[in-house]
Design an enzyme around this catalytic site. Structure first.
Site, short mmCIF file in Angstrom:
data_model
loop_
_atom_site.label_atom_id
_atom_site.label_comp_id
_atom_site.label_asym_id
_atom_site.label_seq_id
_atom_site.Cartn_x
_atom_site.Cartn_y
_atom_site.Cartn_z
CB SER A 678 -0.93 0.11 1.32
OG SER A 678 -2.07 0.75 1.07
CG ASP A 751 -6.66 -2.44 -4.06
OD1 ASP A 751 -7.40 -2.00 -3.11
OD2 ASP A 751 -5.23 -2.25 -4.10
CG HIS A 785 -5.62 -2.61 0.21
ND1 HIS A 785 -4.82 -2.18 -1.23
CD2 HIS A 785 -4.83 -1.93 1.23
CE1 HIS A 785 -3.74 -1.40 -0.73
NE2 HIS A 785 -4.11 -1.28 0.61
#
Length: 815
Positions: A678, A751, A785
């Site tokens: 991330s 995601d 994610h």
């Protein structure tokens, strides 16, 4: 655009995109999932440790067995992405990639140690276990082939029974709540006779049109929004729910009319229900939580007795993080009163950029809601919640993101209007965290502060962070005098946190205890006894890593900011014999307003650490050293914006970390990799673009072009048009032509994180390929994610090990 995901746009054969034949692997390996090398696969397949919860009656501990990583076939079930939610149309609940299923319940008597297993059907899996206020039962939502069922399990006998068929509507969350008398449960049901889901027209009836009227309506980047009239129809179909009371004798009583109910909560006296209902017109730019909304109070039959707010579409909230919508927000029941509403309203128009003495005003309104709301307190910052105690005692919290400042006010709800400041602090300051009031369920099952002794003396617990480590504590605090008496603190060498009290004075409690060598287990801690009493004996889930060593290292950045990280070394490593190792630095930057707070060091040597999921710590099994979470502080002082010097501070932190591990003799300067997930992926790409410190990089599920998140990102509050240079210079996409070290990009195809759309990696890879970089781009089908499927997690670790072996371990050592 939202659609039912019956298939994948990315075919399995395109699981991997490889940058040229020089990086190609064994023929066909790009078409199948790969397994990581031993012993990683064995550790991944180990049964997870159960999680524990103490019942409100303090008599039984519930141990919930957890499902392991799900198969990719489970994530591949059809799902819908609607108005910020992802749901499974099969069971009208959250999509599979967003659920951590539980598989069993065992009740353990804390006095005798006797255990009773819940008599659930073989193969059951469930979510949302919820204790009844009296501690006698646990409600769960059990997955059935055609939907979710509401079940109740008796904590004394383990007997389990279904209260409903597969009719629970959990699209907007489980949303079930016990009535205060523990005799019934409020839940949301699929409306009777709902019928089949609407089918999108084969051919559109016209274009999709959006229009703005010229007023500024900045909206942060959101995922999974509505995108067409067909999506709106699907949203109506799956999110329309019927509030229903299920009694323990099996009666189902509808409460009012069906609607899109995002929240429903029974008052502590059991007489009213606070409901949050969304209505049209919907928006294609915001999630459902910002759609036009009615907040109403109904009686237990569903008749509206009070309207708290009729909120319009909130698509005009300013970009700064301290900005809020106008009108009532954070509406809830006061936990310690029979039926009193509490909410906050901005007094500055919701925009923090102007000057205002009062930012938020907190209101109360008691049943029957005929009198005007009472002002509880005016706040100079944003309302951040309250801890309720009794008629004369509550603590109200306020926070201001821009300064990272927190204030706590002692208030007397029976004499509202003023409050006394009892705490002011930088909420990022770990060393001076005073802790928070310890709360326990009252008779209605609502969390209230625990009083001990005379007057307004409460129990507080906190993390107890020091330079030497975290040592959680329990203290008795007199709110009037400030006198503080520490009752207990976790002993040196161990890390112990309170799970729940066994008496009102805090002398006996259940805690979760671990050490560097001993896995977490539940114990009964009696402050009048020398040793705790063991309640559980969970084994080490990964004994293969028992020989790994770790230490907290400290070092300084060139500008004097103190930094730290946790250095892990493989089992059996001997510095004199083995010399410097290839090392992986895995990090995640953080923004601060105080350099001293940014430099705080907390040793972790009293913690039990074992990797799970796609953790980079698995690399320890393959001969790599790991510097975990080395400090990457981005500090803005005296009003300066931290990100205006992001690249300089990031590079300086990385340089200091590299120099530290090389200076210790454990890392080979020529064989150091950097990685992150991330915002850590964003960091990784920037470090490869702006430094020559690393041999290679791994960037997972990141964002690389900040012009695609123009209304703020991470801790950046300014828009692209207010800080164009900063957005441009922070974007590694701008400097893709400077990345001359191999970089592995991994991204979940689905995601769901705001700002890390998969197109970020797709376009960044195209830039790297076009400018001649050495890169590999891996798309994980159906993954969000965070990666959930066993195949995805195993393949991710296989990719990471292979990439590092090829580009780091095989590199020539530094002379």
């Amino acid at each position: 655009m939202v659609s039912i995901r019956l298939g994948m746009a990315v075919a399995s054969a395109a699981l991997l995109a490889v940058c040229g034949p020089v990086l190609a692997q064994t023929p066909g390996d790009a078409a199948v999932y790969q397994q990581p090398p031993a012993p990683i696969a064995d550790i991944l397949d180990t049964e997870p440790t159960p999680v524990a919860s103490l019942g409100p009656d303090r008599q039984r501990l519930a141990l919930f067995g957890r499902a392991n990583l799900p198969p990719i076939s489970e994530l591949a079930e059809p799902s819908l992405r609607l108005a910020g939610y992802r749901i499974n149309p099969r069971n009208n609940g959250p999509a599979n990639g967003r659920i951590a299923w539980l598989t069993s319940i065992t009740f353990k008597d804390v006095t005798s140690g006797a255990e009773v297993a819940a008599a659930l059907p073989t193969g059951s899996r469930f979510i949302s276990p919820t204790w009844s206020p009296d501690g006698g039962k646990v409600a769960i939502l059990r997955d059935a082939p055609d939907g979710l069922e509401l079940w109740v399990v008796d904590a004394r006998t383990g007997a389990a029974s279904a209260l409903t068929g597969a009719v629970v509507n959990a699209a907007a969350g489980a949303g079930m709540e016990w009535a205060p008398d523990s005799r019934s449960i409020l839940f949301r049901a699929v409306p009777t006779g709902r019928g089949p889901a609407p089918v999108a027209d084969a051919a559109p009836t016209g274009p999709i049109v959006e229009q703005t009227g010229g007023s500024a309506r900045p909206v942060r980047t959101y995922q999974d929004l509505l995108g067409s009239p067909a999506d709106e129809r699907l949203f109506d179909h799956y999110f329309t729910a019927q509030p229903t009371l299920a009694s323990l004798d099996g009666r189902l009583t509808p409460v009012g009319e069906p609607g899109i109910v995002l929240g429903a909560s029974i008052s502590p006296d059991g007489r009213y229900i606070l409901q949050t209902r969304v209505k049209r017109p919907y928006s294609y730019a915001t999630p459902a939580g910002l759609f036009p909304t009615d907040i109403v109070v109904t009686d237990m039959t569903g008749r509206v007795v009070h309207r708290v707010a009729d909120l319009p579409l909130r698509d005009n909230i300013p970009p700064p993080f301290d900005a809020v919508a106008t009108g009532p927000r954070s509406v809830s029941w006061r936990a310690d009163a029979p039926a009193t509403l509490v909410w906050a309203e901005a007094q500055d128009g919701g925009d923090p950029r102007g000057q205002a003495e009062v930012r938020d005003r907190v209101f109360m309104q008691a049943a029957p809601f005929s009198a005007a709301p009472t002002r509880l307190i005016d706040l100079p910052e944003r309302y951040a919640g309250a801890s309720w105690g009794r008629d004369d005692t509550a603590i109200v919290y306020s926070r201001w993101f821009n300064t990272r400042h927190e204030t706590r006010f002692l208030v007397d709800p029976s004499n509202p209007g003023e409050g006394r400041v009892i705490v002011e602090r930088n909420y990022q300051d770990r060393y001076n965290d005073p802790g928070t009031p310890l709360t326990e369920p009252n008779a209605a099952g609502r969390p209230v502060m625990t009083f001990a002794g005379e007057g307004r003396t409460i129990l507080m617990d906190g993390p107890g962070a020091t330079r030497q480590g975290e040592f959680p504590f329990l203290a008795r605090v007199n709110l009037d005098t400030g006198e503080r008496t520490e009752l207990w603190r976790s002993a040196p060498g161990s890390y112990e946190t309170i799970v729940g009290l066994l008496d009102d004075d805090g002398r006996r409690f259940v805690s979760r205890r671990e050490t560097q060598a001993a896995p977490p287990n539940m114990v009964i801690r009696d402050l009048d006894a020398a040793e705790p009493q063991a309640l559980t004996t969970f084994p080490d889930p990964a004994p293969q890593l028992a020989g790994v060593t770790r230490q907290t290292i400290t070092y300084s950045r060139a500008d004097g900011v103190q930094l730290s990280g946790t250095l892990y070394l493989p089992a059996g490593y001997d510095a004199a014999r083995d010399g410097p190792l290839p090392l992986v630095m895995w990090a995640y930057p953080a923004e601060f307003t105080d350099a001293a707070v940014a430099g705080q060091v907390v040793d972790t040597n009293n913690r039990f650490v074992r990797p799970g999921g796609s953790s980079h710590l698995f690399l320890l099994t393959q001969g790599y050293a790991v510097l975990d979470d080395p400090s990457m502080p981005i500090v803005g002082v005296e009003g300066a914006e931290p990100n205006d010097t992001y690249i300089e501070q990031l590079s300086a932190s990385a340089q200091a970390a590299v120099d530290a591990v090389v200076g210790m003799g454990v890392a080979d300067r020529n064989r150091i990799a950097v990685g992150g997930h991330s915002y850590g992926a964003f960091m990784t790409a920037n470090l490869l673009a702006h430094t020559d410190l690393f041999r290679a990089g791994i960037a997972r599920s990141g964002a690389y072009n900040r012009t695609l998140t123009p209304f703020g990102f991470q801790a950046e509050q300014r828009t692209y048009w207010e800080a164009t240079d900063t957005y441009t210079e922070m974007s590694p996409f701008t400097y893709a032509n400077r990345i001359n070290e191999p970089i592995l990009l991994i991204h979940g195809e689905a995601d769901d994180n705001s700002g890390t759309f998969p197109v970020q990696s797709e376009r960044f890879y195209a830039a790297l390929k076009g400018t001649g970089a050495t890169a590999r781009y891996v798309v994980l089908p159906y993954e969000a994610h965070g990666y959930r499927a066993r195949e995805s997690v195993g393949h991710t670790l296989w990719e990471m090990v292979g990439w590092l072996d090829r580009h780091v371990k095989a590199a020539p050592s530094a002379e």
